[in-house]
Enzyme design. Structure first.
Site, PDB file in Angstrom:
ATOM      1  N   GLN A 120      34.337  52.733  37.659  1.00  0.00           N
ATOM      2  CA  GLN A 120      34.037  51.531  37.649  1.00  0.00           C
ATOM      3  C   GLN A 120      32.644  51.277  38.631  1.00  0.00           C
ATOM      4  OE1 GLN A 120      37.642  49.474  39.456  1.00  0.00           O
ATOM      5  NE2 GLN A 120      37.866  51.144  40.895  1.00  0.00           N
ATOM      6  N   TYR A 150      46.163  36.978  50.892  1.00  0.00           N
ATOM      7  CA  TYR A 150      46.548  37.811  49.813  1.00  0.00           C
ATOM      8  C   TYR A 150      47.473  39.014  50.189  1.00  0.00           C
ATOM      9  CZ  TYR A 150      46.658  40.970  45.731  1.00  0.00           C
ATOM     10  OH  TYR A 150      46.848  41.825  44.838  1.00  0.00           O
ATOM     11  N   GLN A 151      46.848  39.556  51.216  1.00  0.00           N
ATOM     12  CA  GLN A 151      47.521  40.912  51.779  1.00  0.00           C
ATOM     13  C   GLN A 151      48.905  40.719  52.188  1.00  0.00           C
ATOM     14  OE1 GLN A 151      45.693  43.322  50.712  1.00  0.00           O
ATOM     15  NE2 GLN A 151      43.586  42.835  51.019  1.00  0.00           N
ATOM     16  N   GLY A 227      48.909  56.271  39.274  1.00  0.00           N
ATOM     17  CA  GLY A 227      50.226  55.792  39.997  1.00  0.00           C
ATOM     18  C   GLY A 227      51.184  56.130  38.910  1.00  0.00           C
ATOM     19  N   ASP A 244      48.889  46.750  43.765  1.00  0.00           N
ATOM     20  CA  ASP A 244      47.913  45.625  44.284  1.00  0.00           C
ATOM     21  C   ASP A 244      46.642  45.958  43.255  1.00  0.00           C
ATOM     22  OD1 ASP A 244      45.949  44.049  45.646  1.00  0.00           O
ATOM     23  OD2 ASP A 244      45.781  45.530  47.267  1.00  0.00           O
ATOM     24  N   TYR A 312      39.155  33.743  45.436  1.00  0.00           N
ATOM     25  CA  TYR A 312      39.955  34.247  43.987  1.00  0.00           C
ATOM     26  C   TYR A 312      39.672  32.987  43.013  1.00  0.00           C
ATOM     27  CZ  TYR A 312      41.703  38.355  45.880  1.00  0.00           C
ATOM     28  OH  TYR A 312      42.034  39.763  46.401  1.00  0.00           O
TER      29      TYR A 312
END
Length: 369
Positions: A120, A150-151, A227, A244, A312
């Protein structure tokens, strides 16, 4: 290039017409029209009766021309999207196919890194008001100003809903922020992260140290790999799995499909919890509802919680929480110790419960209630 002069054919025709009589002009126009029609008919007839080999060659030529044009475009923009193109007049503009008709802009103070990884476009810039910003394929992943909203929620909702999480897997999350939050849980014995793009880890360690300090915990093991493949090799191994991920475009698209949730289910221990990035209720109900419905056939409970975060899309993002062999995650089973809560900027046990309370439109669509 030749200069235009009064001796061009068009000029001569015009000059000629200036001295022609009206009836001569009409006759000339009729003759020209007839001649054009005859030529066109002849060309069409010949095209329809071309030998197969010539017809195939013509089709092949057209295809080759299209291919050459595509290759030329690829050479001009060798890896697709260029994050630097989104910086216009000193402002970064986040425009995405998943939020048409709207954009998020941040004023750029300094570009810190821009390159193409194997997967990317990677851009890091220092913003005027939000600290350092990580952008992948043109989409904001993290800003130093609001990342904690968020985290903390994606990590602590599943972890405090579990009575005794000992082994935790993170899929994605290369910036290290989720690792930082998991490391606040002393009972966790092993933290494994699978990030497919090692470049994300590298730039985060260099430019986002307050997030990437999660890698410093000795319980962390890093795998730069797919993953899903890792989970297939590690069945019934984890108490909590946190995905995530970026939005469901490009390399992250498979993380929003049912087979991936099946892989997570098989990699969970009994009583385990999955928590994944669940998109925005204001924009993506058409993505969220089918996924929730599909995985409800696999997991014992499936819920949707959310957090608010200014940078976001639409200022909100959700989490899909699914459980194996246990009930929902709506109530925390533990609370952060006082010293941990003092360091948290967003998560509380009250907010944990409130995160599952959805507006009426979202509750009806996502949960079918």
């Amino acid at each position: 290039r030749r200069p235009s002069t009064p001796t061009t054919s068009m000029t001569r025709v015009c000059h000629r017409r200036q001295v022609m009589q009206p009836h001569n002009i009409i006759i000339e126009v009729l003759l020209a029209t007839l001649l054009t029609s005859l030529v066109s008919a002849f060309q069409i007839h010949n095209l329809r009766h071309l030998p197969q080999s010539l017809s195939s060659s013509r089709t092949h030529f057209i295809k080759m021309s299209a291919t050459n044009e595509a290759e030329a475009a690829t050479e001009e923009f060798p890896q697709g999207l260029n994050g630097m193109d989104l910086i216009i007049d000193g402002w970064f503009h986040e425009r995405g196919v998943l939020w048409p008709g709207q954009a998020m802009t941040l004023k750029v103070k300094n570009v810190l890194d821009h390159h193409r990884s194997d997967f990317q476009d990677v851009l890091v810039f220092e913003s005027e008001s939000h600290g350092n910003v990580l952008v992948l394929d043109g989409v904001i992943q993290v800003t130093e100003r609001d990342e904690f909203a968020y985290q903390e929620m994606i990590a602590h909702i599943p972890l405090y809903a579990h009575k005794d999480p000992q082994k935790v897997l993170v899929i994605g999350g290369g910036d290290g922020g989720v690792l930082r939050e998991i490391a606040r849980h002393p009972g966790v014995q092993e933290i494994v992260i699978c990030e497919i793009d090692g470049d994300v880890i590298d730039v985060s360690k260099k430019y986002l140290p307050t997030l990437a300090k999660g890698y410093d915990d000795p319980r962390v093991t890093v795998h730069v790999m797919d993953g899903a493949k890792f989970m297939d090799e590690n069945k019934a191994s984890f108490d909590v799995i946190i995905t995530d991920s970026s939005d469901p475009v490009g390399p992250a698209s498979v993380l929003f499909e049912t087979p991936f949730y099946e892989s997570m289910f098989h990699s969970l221990r009994d009583g385990g919890i999955v928590c994944t990035q669940g998109e925005c209720m204001w924009l993506h109900l058409d993505l969220i509802r089918p996924l929730v419905r599909s995985i409800s056939r696999i997991y014992q409970s499936v819920g949707y919680a959310y957090t608010t975060i200014p940078t976001y899309p639409s200022g909100q993002i959700g989490f899909i929480l699914a459980t194996k062999g246990r009930g929902s995650c709506e109530e925390p089973t533990r609370a952060p110790p006082t010293e941990v809560q003092r360091d948290l900027q967003y998560y509380t046990t009250e907010l944990h419960k409130a995160a599952f309370v959805l507006p009426a439109f979202a509750k009806r669509t996502i949960m079918g209630m």
